[in-house]
Design a protein around this motif. Structure first.
Motif: not given
Lengths: 165, 863
Positions: A20-30, A64-66, B139-141
């Motif tokens: 479920r991780l959004l691409l934008v959160h992968l970019l920003r948080d990870r 992110a998986v997409q 984490d936020r999730y």
């Protein structure tokens, strides 16, 4: 957890991500790519727009998986060394930003717009950027900047793919 | 004095002004410098609060009330605590002993009711979205997931949604003390005399709908502690005010609390606040000893960022038959929402002094009642009280013009203060120091092609074209440069209105400027550098501007109310003057001359009549070495200054809007928009133009698109950007902007402020244009936002147009009466509701004998 491989601004990352991780959160948080901001949660504002395999995409609307196997260019990867992309220069020249929060997404969307229409009319720019919201500028100078960049890129014969070579 | 703001000139100025670090010869002030801020913003090297990652950081998420009004009977957090990654869960009761009450700094009357406002609800929720519990997780999730496991039992209470109903006998109560927060009155002149036997009286009611400010950066908070001191990062406009208020609220001593406003992505008043989440962030970091972060989603923000406007304005205007206004009476209801936040009650007061607009009026009477409802509190939103006032008077003046069959520009001309009459003491007790309404209006009319558009309008009316053309005029002024501290004191505000600056001369001749203003898009780093470059004769590129961190900029009043340049910029200039005074003494000593013989020009101190001198950079280095300073002179050129203005500043201007209204579909398109503003002297024309553009867009947003809509239960229906519509690029035209320049006399820069001008001016210009287009249909008003559906309903309920262009001309001689009843506020929710029949009694009585004139519908002005 799924393992993905994604190239962001020329660097290849292998990450295990929740589906479920959004691409934008992968970019920003990870990945620490905080140049790409988040402005809404309904994909209306476009602040999070990045280049995904050479076309603009709202990174809040992509999992992110997409993006597995994809090439992502963010605002942080747009300049070549110290030389800004013509769109970055044009935004500066035309005072097309104030708070700057929408700017990364606006610049990415504008670059993609020129890919489809290298010499857009004022109206075409306004229609083309409808999915990117700005609360500061009233859009006048953004429109001017996009058209200035179009001129500059045409003069330079620039048909620049925004993706990792 | 005016300077054409054309694109070509700006492009030239840009071309010559973008070489940073060039020697400073020409004046910097007035040049269209490109902004220093841009480099990090166009490359993504930003410091938004949500970007901050600290070791061991935890994430907060809030469970929010799904009801507008309810008693909390049980909160069970045990299941949430057991979720993976959850470090802590708090209910309001868990924090009740330490959370205090969110502050209201503006008790406008002695008997004002300021209810207790716990950051997290303990016993009762009073608006949908109020925080009832908080999860802290890794984490936020995970934090968001755990919210679902919290159980809350509510005992529903009646919502209070409508202000008029809230004041009615037997209304459910928001607070036990009643729904009236305060009543504030203000008057000047003999209002009864003005209205007695007045030949013409116009009475109208206007609805200032509730707005959601919608800065592009959602709010975010990071709080951290080392066990002794605390640091709070927040997307705020007011780090300095926030620090004081948080110290008072949380009990953390002020000297142990640092507040940082990193890059902040717009505010428009919405980040002029002390928020629940800022207080709770500090409390949680204090409890857990770990850094915590909270970032709102847009949907959460639409619910819980303070809202703006939401006033019901009854305005009456007594006039002579020649159009001269004798008196203005205003009776205002202002929706406070559920609580009084930082400056909630003061917002309508900021408008109270502006209902006279730019006009000479003999008498004025103003009453404002603040009303509690079970909705998110209102507070500052771009213009804060002044757009509301300007809207009402500019709409009413148009109604007067229509009533008398006069051109709206002509009615304004007959009433406005002429340029020879400045300084002018208004009926509201303000002294307008300077202005030239004639010049701005003439320029605007010429740019707009006013006569030609009027001719086209007349032609379309004659042809009964289904697409009608409307022309809207708005001539505004505003009080800016908030604010003289004495005036704030007289209005019971809790603080002063001064601003602070420091200028530090570094040993290598570079300059650091510390400002108490806190920019979030305005370009202070660029503009302040221009001021300093001129004042000290140093290159523009040699100046760095520091701000937004109480550990660096220890003193300030922050950024709002078009105050930064007018108060803060002037403080910067004053600090530069002090630096030069110190440098002059040292130069005199080094040059073995009397200080009286030292002249300063372009960065050099020279002995009068000689070429011998020292540059300010040489003096900075000599002062650093301090080997040979005059007796009694400290080794340092640095200086502080705090500027407290004597008066407000008064930007003004004339905005003209042409709209095409399709009477068959209700569609409305802005065809052209001309703004001629007088913001005094200009430091950077590029930045000024940008502020005007953005301001106009926001004002158009109120006129055409934006409204926070609640259902009858008090639930907000416009929680997303798909429902709350801010203008897109495709919704707006290009704006034609120009300026006249009448310097302010109240400060040495001659500046007046520009942040709010466009928003104040544009809303009435647009609505006046729409109503003007629909005059032949007998339409007096369209309630904002003027959506296609509202316009269509108004037109279709009004019936066929009266014949030809004459229909729009009121028979000036035939009727002395005002038009029919006031347009009524709808009691129901938003866009889907029609501007219905009056649910409040319209002030229908009109002195004089007139029956409603031919074009004036008797069914109420809203249709």
């Amino acid at each position: 957890m799924p393992r993905i491989t994604v190239t962001v601004d020329g660097v290849t990352y292998e990450e295990e991500v929740e589906p479920r991780l959004l691409l934008v959160h992968l970019l920003r948080d990870r990945l620490g790519k905080t140049g790409t901001p988040v402005g809404c949660d309904t994909s209306n504002c476009g602040a999070c727009t990045v280049m995904l395999d050479g076309r603009s995409a709202k990174s809040c609307s992509v999992l992110a998986v997409q993006a597995d196997g994809s090439d992502v260019v963010t605002i942080e990867g747009l300049a070549r060394g110290d030389e800004w992309h013509p769109m970055q220069k044009a935004f500066h020249t035309e005072h097309a930003l104030q708070c700057g929060y929408c700017t990364p997404g606006m610049i990415m969307a504008a670059i993609d717009l020129l890919r489809d229409d290298p010499d857009p009319s004022e109206e075409a720019v306004r229609e083309g950027l409808e999915g990117n919201l700005c609360r500061c500028t009233g859009y006048c100078n953004i429109v001017r900047a996009v058209r200035l960049a179009a001129q500059e890129m045409a003069q330079a014969g620039e048909r620049r793919e925004v993706r990792t070579p | 004095m005016s300077e054409q703001l054309d694109a070509g000139l700006i492009a030239e100025q840009i071309a010559e002004s973008d070489q940073l670090g060039e020697p400073s010869g020409a004046h910097e002030v007035g040049r269209a410098r490109r902004r220093k801020e841009d480099a990090r913003l166009v490359t993504g090297r930003t410091t938004w609060t949500d970007n901050i990652q600290l070791p061991g950081m935890l994430y907060m998420a809030f469970l929010r009330s799904p009801m507008a009004h309810a008693r909390i009977t049980r909160v069970d957090t045990s299941a949430a605590r057991a979720r993976p990654g959850v470090v802590a869960v708090y209910s309001g009761r868990d924090l009740a002993d330490e959370q205090g009450s969110l502050p209201c700094a503006w008790p406008v009357t002695e008997d004002i009711v300021i209810p207790d406002h716990p950051p997290m609800a303990v016993e009762e929720v009073r608006y949908a979205g109020e925080a009832v519990a908080c999860v802290v997780a890794t984490d936020r999730y995970k934090a968001a997931d755990a919210l679902e496991a919290i159980e809350v039992d509510y005992e529903p209470l009646d919502a209070v949604v409508d202000m008029t109903e809230a004041l009615a006998e037997g209304s459910p109560l928001v607070h036990e003390s009643g729904n009236r927060a305060f009543t504030w009155k203000f008057a000047g002149g003999d209002i009864d005399a003005a209205f007695r036997d007045a030949p013409v009286v116009i009475e109208r009611t206007y609805v200032q709908q509730r707005l959601i400010p919608t800065a592009m950066e959602p709010r975010a908070v990071v709080a951290t502690t080392d066990g002794d001191g605390f640091t709070l990062y927040s997307a705020t406009q007011i780090p300095h005010v926030l620090r004081v208020m948080l110290a008072l609220t949380t009990g953390i001593p002020e000297h142990k609390l640092r507040v940082v406003a990193p890059d902040v992505g717009g505010g428009f008043g919405s980040k002029l606040q002390v928020t629940a989440e800022e207080v709770l962030g500090l409390l949680v970091t204090r409890r857990l000893g770990k850094p915590v972060k909270w970032t709102e989603s847009r949907s959460e923000g639409n619910l819980t960022v303070h809202h703006g406007r939401d006033q019901l304005q009854r305005i009456s205007l007594a006039a002579e038959r020649d159009g001269r206004v004798r008196g203005v009476r205003v009776d205002l209801l202002a929706d406070m929402g559920a609580y009084l936040m930082l400056v909630t009650p003061g917002i309508p007061l900021l408008g109270a002094f502006m209902y006279n607009g730019i006009y000479k009026i003999d008498a004025y009477d103003f009453t404002c009642t603040g009303v509690f409802t079970t909705k998110m509190p209102t507070d500052a939103y771009r213009g804060a009280g002044r757009p509301e006032a300007t809207f009402a008077i500019e709409r009413a003046v148009d109604e007067l013009a229509h009533e008398l069959g006069l051109d709206p520009v002509e009615v304004r001309r007959r009433n406005w203060i002429t340029h020879q009459e400045f300084p002018y003491d208004t009926i509201c007790g303000l002294t307008y120091d300077s202005g030239n309404y004639e010049a701005a209006t003439e320029k605007a009319l010429a740019l707009f092609g006013y006569d030609k558009l009027r001719a086209e309008q007349s032609d379309r009316r004659d042809r009964r074209d289904p697409v009608q053309l409307g022309i809207g005029v708005s001539t505004y002024t505003e009080m800016c440069g908030l604010a003289p501290s004495r005036v704030l004191g007289s209005l019971s505000y809790g603080a002063g209105g001064w601003e602070h600056a420091s200028v530090r001369m570094l040993p290598t001749g570079k300059v650091e400027v510390v400002t108490g203003t806190s920019p979030h898009g305005q370009g202070h780093e660029t503009a302040w550098s221009q001021i300093v470059a001129d004042a000290l004769g140093v290159p523009f590129g040699d100046v760095a501007v520091l701000h937004g961190d109480t550990a660096i900029s220890h003193k300030g009043m922050d950024t709002y109310g078009s105050r930064s340049l007018v108060v803060g910029g002037v403080a910067v200039l004053a600090a530069c003057e002090k630096v030069k005074d110190k440098a002059r003494l040292i130069a005199a000593h080094m040059l073995e001359a009397s200080a009286d013989d030292i002249e300063f020009s372009a960065g050099s101190f020279t002995v009068r009549g000689t070429a011998e001198g020292r540059t300010i950079q040489e003096l900075a280095l000599a002062t650093f070495a301090a080997h040979d300073l005059p007796d009694g002179v400290e080794p340092g050129l640095d200086a502080d200054a705090t500027f407290d203005p004597d008066n407000f500043s008064f930007p003004h201007g004339t905005h003209l809007c042409a709209v095409e209204v399709d009477t068959e579909t209700g569609a409305c398109a802005i065809r052209s928009y001309v703004a001629v503003d007088d913001v005094g002297s200009v430091v950077n024309p590029l930045i000024v133009e940008g502020q005007v553009h953005g301001g106009i867009a926001q004002g158009i947003g109120q006129a055409l698109f934006e409204e926070a809509v609640h259902d009858t239960e008090g639930n907000l229906l416009t929680t997303t950007m798909a429902d709350y519509l801010i203008p897109t690029a495709a919704d707006l035209p290009d704006f034609t902007t120009d300026r006249t320049e009448t310097p302010a006399t109240s400060n040495p820069l001659g500046v007046k402020g520009v942040g709010e001008a466009g928003t104040i001016a544009s809303t009435p210009a647009v609505v006046n244009a729409i109503v003007d287009a629909l005059r032949p249909y007998g339409v007096h008003d369209v309630r904002m936002p003027c959506t296609p559906e509202r316009i269509w309903r108004v037109v279709s309920e009004a019936g066929p147009p009266a014949s030809g262009s004459a229909a729009a001309e009121a028979p000036a001689g035939a009727s002395a009466g005002a038009s029919a009843e006031a347009p009524a506020p709808t009691s129901g929710p938003g866009p889907m509701s029609t501007p219905g029949p009056a649910s409040t009694p319209g002030p229908a009585s009109t002195p004089g004998s007139g029956s409603g004139e031919a074009t004036s519908s008797s069914e109420g002005g809203a249709r």
